[in-house]
Design a protein around this motif. Structure first.
Motif, PDB file in Angstrom:
ATOM      1  N   ALA A   7      49.205  45.669  37.102  1.00 15.53           N
ATOM      2  CA  ALA A   7      48.039  44.782  37.240  1.00 15.53           C
ATOM      3  C   ALA A   7      48.211  43.590  36.309  1.00 15.53           C
ATOM      4  CB  ALA A   7      46.756  45.526  36.865  1.00 15.53           C
ATOM      5  N   ASP A   8      47.342  42.608  36.480  1.00 14.43           N
ATOM      6  CA  ASP A   8      47.259  41.502  35.519  1.00 14.43           C
ATOM      7  C   ASP A   8      48.591  40.793  35.263  1.00 14.43           C
ATOM      8  OD1 ASP A   8      44.306  41.704  34.587  1.00 14.43           O
ATOM      9  OD2 ASP A   8      45.029  43.766  34.483  1.00 14.43           O
ATOM     10  N   LEU A   9      49.264  40.480  36.355  1.00 15.02           N
ATOM     11  CA  LEU A   9      50.514  39.710  36.229  1.00 15.02           C
ATOM     12  C   LEU A   9      50.211  38.267  35.812  1.00 15.02           C
ATOM     13  CD1 LEU A   9      51.296  42.202  37.989  1.00 15.02           C
ATOM     14  CD2 LEU A   9      52.849  40.731  39.224  1.00 15.02           C
ATOM     15  N   GLY A  54      44.779  43.924  40.662  1.00 15.26           N
ATOM     16  CA  GLY A  54      44.039  42.693  40.380  1.00 15.26           C
ATOM     17  C   GLY A  54      44.664  41.744  39.392  1.00 15.26           C
ATOM     18  N   ASP A  55      44.249  40.475  39.509  1.00 15.82           N
ATOM     19  CA  ASP A  55      44.760  39.381  38.686  1.00 15.82           C
ATOM     20  C   ASP A  55      46.281  39.253  38.791  1.00 15.82           C
ATOM     21  OD1 ASP A  55      42.144  38.907  38.051  1.00 15.82           O
ATOM     22  OD2 ASP A  55      42.307  39.355  35.923  1.00 15.82           O
ATOM     23  N   VAL A  56      46.769  39.336  40.008  1.00 16.82           N
ATOM     24  CA  VAL A  56      48.190  39.044  40.267  1.00 16.82           C
ATOM     25  C   VAL A  56      48.450  37.581  39.917  1.00 16.82           C
ATOM     26  CG1 VAL A  56      49.838  38.658  42.149  1.00 16.82           C
ATOM     27  CG2 VAL A  56      48.614  40.832  41.982  1.00 16.82           C
ATOM     28  N   GLY A  87      41.439  40.571  41.806  1.00 14.78           N
ATOM     29  CA  GLY A  87      40.686  40.733  40.552  1.00 14.78           C
ATOM     30  C   GLY A  87      39.686  39.611  40.370  1.00 14.78           C
ATOM     31  N   ASN A  88      39.387  39.275  39.124  1.00 15.53           N
ATOM     32  CA  ASN A  88      38.419  38.208  38.878  1.00 15.53           C
ATOM     33  C   ASN A  88      39.081  36.839  38.729  1.00 15.53           C
ATOM     34  OD1 ASN A  88      39.357  39.475  36.426  1.00 15.53           O
ATOM     35  ND2 ASN A  88      37.996  38.114  35.316  1.00 15.53           N
ATOM     36  N   HIS A  89      40.424  36.819  38.566  1.00 15.29           N
ATOM     37  CA  HIS A  89      41.120  35.532  38.479  1.00 15.29           C
ATOM     38  C   HIS A  89      41.647  35.081  39.832  1.00 15.29           C
ATOM     39  CE1 HIS A  89      41.511  34.519  34.132  1.00 15.29           C
ATOM     40  NE2 HIS A  89      41.066  35.760  34.044  1.00 15.29           N
ATOM     41  N   ASP A  90      41.917  36.055  40.702  1.00 17.65           N
ATOM     42  CA  ASP A  90      42.485  35.728  42.020  1.00 17.65           C
ATOM     43  C   ASP A  90      41.532  36.219  43.102  1.00 17.65           C
ATOM     44  OD1 ASP A  90      42.826  38.389  41.441  1.00 17.65           O
ATOM     45  OD2 ASP A  90      44.904  38.509  42.094  1.00 17.65           O
ATOM     46  N   LEU A 148      40.619  49.807  41.171  1.00 20.12           N
ATOM     47  CA  LEU A 148      39.479  48.971  40.791  1.00 20.12           C
ATOM     48  C   LEU A 148      39.918  47.967  39.731  1.00 20.12           C
ATOM     49  CD1 LEU A 148      36.662  51.684  40.340  1.00 20.12           C
ATOM     50  CD2 LEU A 148      36.846  50.059  42.230  1.00 20.12           C
ATOM     51  N   HIS A 149      39.188  46.844  39.677  1.00 19.71           N
ATOM     52  CA  HIS A 149      39.467  45.839  38.648  1.00 19.71           C
ATOM     53  C   HIS A 149      38.184  45.550  37.875  1.00 19.71           C
ATOM     54  CE1 HIS A 149      41.866  42.501  36.962  1.00 19.71           C
ATOM     55  NE2 HIS A 149      40.677  41.961  36.771  1.00 19.71           N
ATOM     56  N   GLY A 150      38.236  45.734  36.567  1.00 23.36           N
ATOM     57  CA  GLY A 150      37.064  45.464  35.730  1.00 23.36           C
ATOM     58  C   GLY A 150      37.146  46.318  34.481  1.00 23.36           C
ATOM     59  N   GLY A 175      42.708  47.768  36.646  1.00 25.90           N
ATOM     60  CA  GLY A 175      43.247  46.504  36.141  1.00 25.90           C
ATOM     61  C   GLY A 175      42.176  45.767  35.373  1.00 25.90           C
ATOM     62  N   HIS A 176      42.573  44.819  34.547  1.00 25.75           N
ATOM     63  CA  HIS A 176      41.691  43.899  33.817  1.00 25.75           C
ATOM     64  C   HIS A 176      41.951  43.952  32.307  1.00 25.75           C
ATOM     65  CE1 HIS A 176      38.510  41.072  33.195  1.00 25.75           C
ATOM     66  NE2 HIS A 176      37.784  41.892  32.477  1.00 25.75           N
ATOM     67  N   ILE A 177      42.220  45.135  31.759  1.00 22.83           N
ATOM     68  CA  ILE A 177      42.508  45.247  30.327  1.00 22.83           C
ATOM     69  C   ILE A 177      44.034  45.156  30.188  1.00 22.83           C
ATOM     70  CG2 ILE A 177      42.288  46.725  28.274  1.00 22.83           C
ATOM     71  CD1 ILE A 177      39.570  45.744  29.340  1.00 22.83           C
TER      72      ILE A 177
HETATM   73 MN   LIG Z   1      40.809  40.468  35.102  1.00 24.24          MN
END
Ligand SMILES: [Mn+2]
Length: 356
Positions: A7-9, A54-56, A87-90, A148-150, A175-177
Motif C-alpha cells: 500500500a501507499d506507494l 490504497g494511495d498507489v 485510497g485518500n490520495h488517489d 481497507l484504507h484508513g 493501507g494508510h499508515i
Molecule cells: Mn492514505
C-alpha cells in the motif's frame, strides 16, 4: 495461496520536502522501479495475488509517466492478479482500460473470488467509515480477506477493528499508515498495515517493504523489507565532547555502519560547552559523499562559561550580569534566554536559527 500485501506507494510524489532538487528525479524513478521489482518478485515467487490497499498514486491525477509505468507493469505480469483499492490520495479512477489481471473496487462492498479465497474491499468515505462494517457480509467457509484504507481507532471516522470481529474474516490488508504493524481481529483473523514500499521523507524512517501471507497455513503476516534505500534518523548526543572536531569524529563513528545508499538525517543533541556554529554545515559537507542524501540539524544547547563571561567588561558580560539579577517570567527558560542572547550578541543568531 501466497499473497503480497502492499500500500501507499505514492507514485508521483513531489518529494520536495525531503530531497534537494537534483536528487528528486532519480528518487521518483526509484519509487516506480521498486514497484516493478515487487511485481517481478511476485511472479518469480509464485504469488497469485498482489493487494494494493490504497494511495498507489500521490494525487488524484497522477503524472503520466508514473501512471503508464504502473499499468504497464501489471500488463507485463499476467500471471499475477493485482487488486487495487483506491485510497485518500488517489480517490479518482486513473484506469482507462480493462486489464484482465487488474481488479478494482468501489464505494460498495465488492468481492473478487480466486478459488476459495475471497478478497472483499470497499473504498471508504472520509467521514463515518464505521458504517461500512455494518453492511459487510461473507461466507465463513471461504478464506476471507478484507482490503481497507484508513486509520484504525475508535471514532466514527476510523476503521474500528472490533466492528469486524466475529464476521469470518481471516486477514485485513490495510493501507494508510506508512509503517508495518499487525494485530488480531478476533480468534480467527489478523490485520496488518504493510507500510509504504519506500520511505520518502524524514517522517518515513526505518525499514520499508511489504507483507506476505500464505492462506494454506495459519495466516500470519510476515514483513519483507524491500526498499532500495532506507531513510534513517540518527541522534548524536555530543554532551561531554570537548570541541567541534571531537563532536564530528563522534558523529562520523555513529553513522559509520549505515549503508552508503541510504538517506540520513543526523541530529546533534545534548548540552555542549563550545560554540557549535557551523557544526551542522561541516558535518553535512563531510558526510555528503557517504550517502545518497544527508541533512544535519543542530539541536544542541550551549553551556556557556557563565562565571567567566560574568566577569568580562563586555556586552556579553553585561547581559549575563543583568540576566543573573533579573526576574524571569513564568514559562520562560533562563538557559534558553542565555543561549539565544549570547548568540545574538556574537552575531550568530541567524545561523543558529537556520540550523534548527
Ligand atoms: Mn492514505
Amino acid at each position: 495461496m501466497r499473497i503480497i500485501h502492499t500500500a501507499d506507494l505514492h507514485l508521483g510524489s513531489s518529494l520536495g520536502n525531503a530531497l534537494p532538487a537534483d536528487k528528486i528525479p532519480a528518487r521518483r524513478r526509484e519509487l516506480v522501479n521498486t514497484f516493478v521489482k515487487l511485481a517481478d518478485f511476485a511472479e518469480a515467487g509464485g504469488f497469485e495475488l498482489v493487494l494494493l490497499s490504497g494511495d498507489v498514486f500521490d494525487q488524484d491525477l497522477p503524472p503520466r509517466t508514473e501512471k503508464e509505468f504502473f499499468y504497464d507493469t501489471i500488463k507485463r505480469h499476467p500471471n499475477v492478479n493485482f487488486l487495487y483499492l483506491k485510497g485518500n490520495h488517489d480517490s479518482l479512477p486513473s484506469y482507462t482500460e480493462t486489464i484482465p489481471n487488474l481488479f478494482t473496487f468501489g464505494k460498495e462492498w465488492t468481492c473478487h473470488r480466486f478459488g476459495n479465497v475471497c478478497v472483499h474491499g470497499i473504498e471508504l468515505p472520509e467521514k463515518n467509515k464505521r458504517a461500512a462494517a455494518e453492511s459487510f457480509r461473507c461466507d465463513p467457509d471461504d478464506i476471507n480477506i478484507v482490503m481497507l484504507h484508513g486509520q484504525t481507532g475508535g471514532a466514527a471516522d476510523d476503521i474500528v477493528i472490533r466492528d469486524y470481529s466475529g464476521k469470518g474474516i481471516d486477514y485485513m490488508a490495510l493501507g494508510h499508515i506508512h509503517s508495518f504493524s499487525s494485530g488480531e481481529i478476533d480468534v480467527r483473523g489478523k490485520y496488518a498495515y504493510s507500510g509504504c514500499l519506500e520511505g520518502r521523507g524524514f517522517d518515513e524512517t526505518g525499514e520499508k517493504g511489504f507483507a506476505v501471507i500464505d492462506t494454506d497455513k495459519a495466516i500470519m503476516p510476515e514483513f519483507v523489507p524491500f526498499a532500495c534505500r532506507t531513510v534513517r534518523l540518527v541522534e548524536a548526543d555530543i554532551t561531554g565532547q570537548p570541541d567541534k572536531q571531537e563532536a564530528l569524529a563522534f558523529a562520523e563513528k555513529l553513522v559509520g555502519g549505515i549503508p552508503k545508499n541510504d538517506i540520513l538525517r543526523l541530529v546533534f543533541k545534548g548540552e555542549v560547552s563550545f560554540d557549535t556554529a557551523g557544526l551542522a554545515a561541516i558535518a553535512e559537507t563531510r558526510l555528503k559523499p557517504m550517502f545518497f542524501h544527508v541533512s544535519v540539524k543542530d539541536k544542541t544547547s550551549v553551556k556557556p562559561d557563565v562565571d567567566r563571561i560574568s566577569r568580562e567588561e563586555t556586552l556579553a558580560g553585561e547581559f549575563v550580569r543583568l540576566l543573573q539579577t533579573s526576574e524571569i517570567p513564568e514559562g520562560c527558560d533562563r538557559g534558553r534566554i542565555l543561549t539565544i542572547g549570547l548568540k545574538a550578541i556574537s552575531g550568530q543568531l541567524p545561523d543558529y536559527k537556520k540550523e534548527r
